[in-house]
Enzyme design. Structure first.
Site, PDB file in Angstrom:
ATOM      1  N   ASP A 160       8.481 -11.870 -38.627  1.00  0.00           N
ATOM      2  CA  ASP A 160       7.308 -12.378 -37.756  1.00  0.00           C
ATOM      3  C   ASP A 160       7.529 -11.916 -36.305  1.00  0.00           C
ATOM      4  OD1 ASP A 160       5.217 -13.885 -36.375  1.00  0.00           O
ATOM      5  OD2 ASP A 160       5.314 -15.109 -38.260  1.00  0.00           O
ATOM      6  N   SER A 167       1.847 -11.630 -35.811  1.00  0.00           N
ATOM      7  CA  SER A 167       1.783 -12.468 -36.820  1.00  0.00           C
ATOM      8  C   SER A 167       0.385 -12.798 -37.552  1.00  0.00           C
ATOM      9  CB  SER A 167       2.286 -14.056 -36.585  1.00  0.00           C
ATOM     10  OG  SER A 167       2.462 -14.562 -37.853  1.00  0.00           O
TER      11      SER A 167
END
Length: 259
Positions: A154, A42
């Site tokens: 993500d 991320s």
């Protein structure tokens, strides 16, 4: 300064709180510590890529100040997410013109979540920008990223603190975790979305904290929970928190490195 092949660094997710990673990297650089292995999820994937591309801490901060992918100006109309991830691609192309893992100095590995099968997928070669976008596509906020016919989101969903990506690749493994679970009040759970968000947050944190003992040293910049995941007004303050956290642990880091 040449990267040290014995040193690796793991950078967690955390949204805008991941800017704390920049402060940690600044503190390391000032003391001649340059990891040759970087793993990120991320926001950690974004900072890790900027670092591996050779940008200074000031240039990395400028990226989040001027190109910040977490700002809500790239709204999606037809895609499953508030922000169209593809609309921020041009910002990354400016900073990564070669668009290749092989163009980086330190070796970078990033993790993203394959939404179609639910697996964590590691990217470490070939095109760079799509994997970074995929790794940082926070659910509900960003639209998924398509790579070779698969949809990715993500990396923090399944592996927010990807220690395993570097285990066995270096002698000293520094972990930087930019996430924490703050105490909440009963009134904070006013709707189903708030409950779901909290459940995801707690689950990700617990899975990450179980990996601390697998690192040589873990830096946990404090008080980051007071910043919203997508808040964009405190970049310098967040970076300074990361810097101080690294400086405070520097004696331990230097001892572990035999310096």
């Amino acid at each position: 300064m040449m990267p040290n092949d014995d040193i690796g660094i793991v950078l967690s997710g955390g949204g805008i709180r991941g800017i704390a990673h920049i402060g940690v990297l600044r503190a390391l650089s000032e003391r001649g510590i340059r990891p040759a292995h970087v793993a990120g999820a991320s926001a950690g994937a974004i900072v890790g890529a900027l670092y591996a591309a050779g940008y200074t801490h000031r240039e990395m901060l400028d990226f989040f100040e001027t190109k910040n992918p977490f700002r809500f100006f790239n709204m999606s109309i037809t895609k499953p997410g508030l922000i169209d991830t593809e609309k921020v691609r041009a910002n990354f192309e400016e900073y990564f013109p070669a668009d290749s893992f092989e163009s980086l100095g330190p070796r970078l590995r990033v993790v993203a979540t394959d939404l179609m099968c639910g697996d964590a997928v590691v990217f470490d070669s070939g095109p760079l920008i799509s994997p970074i976008l995929a790794s940082s596509s926070y659910p509900l906020m960003f639209s998924p990223v398509e790579i070779d016919g698969r949809l990715y989101a993500d990396g923090g969903i399944v592996n927010n603190f990807p220690v395993g990506l570097l285990e066995g690749r270096c002698k000293f493994l520094l972990g930087v975790h930019a996430g924490e679970v703050r105490e909440m009040k009963r009134g904070d759970f006013g709707n189903a979305l708030a409950v779901a968000k909290r459940a995801l947050e707690v689950g990700i944190f617990r899975k990450s904290s179980e990996k601390y003992e697998r690192c040589s040293v873990v830096i946990r910049p404090p008080n980051l929970s007071r910043f919203g995941v997508f808040e964009t007004k405190h970049n310098d303050e967040i970076e300074a928190i990361g810097y101080k956290a690294a400086v405070d642990r520097m004696p331990e880091i230097l001892r572990a490195l035999g310096r």
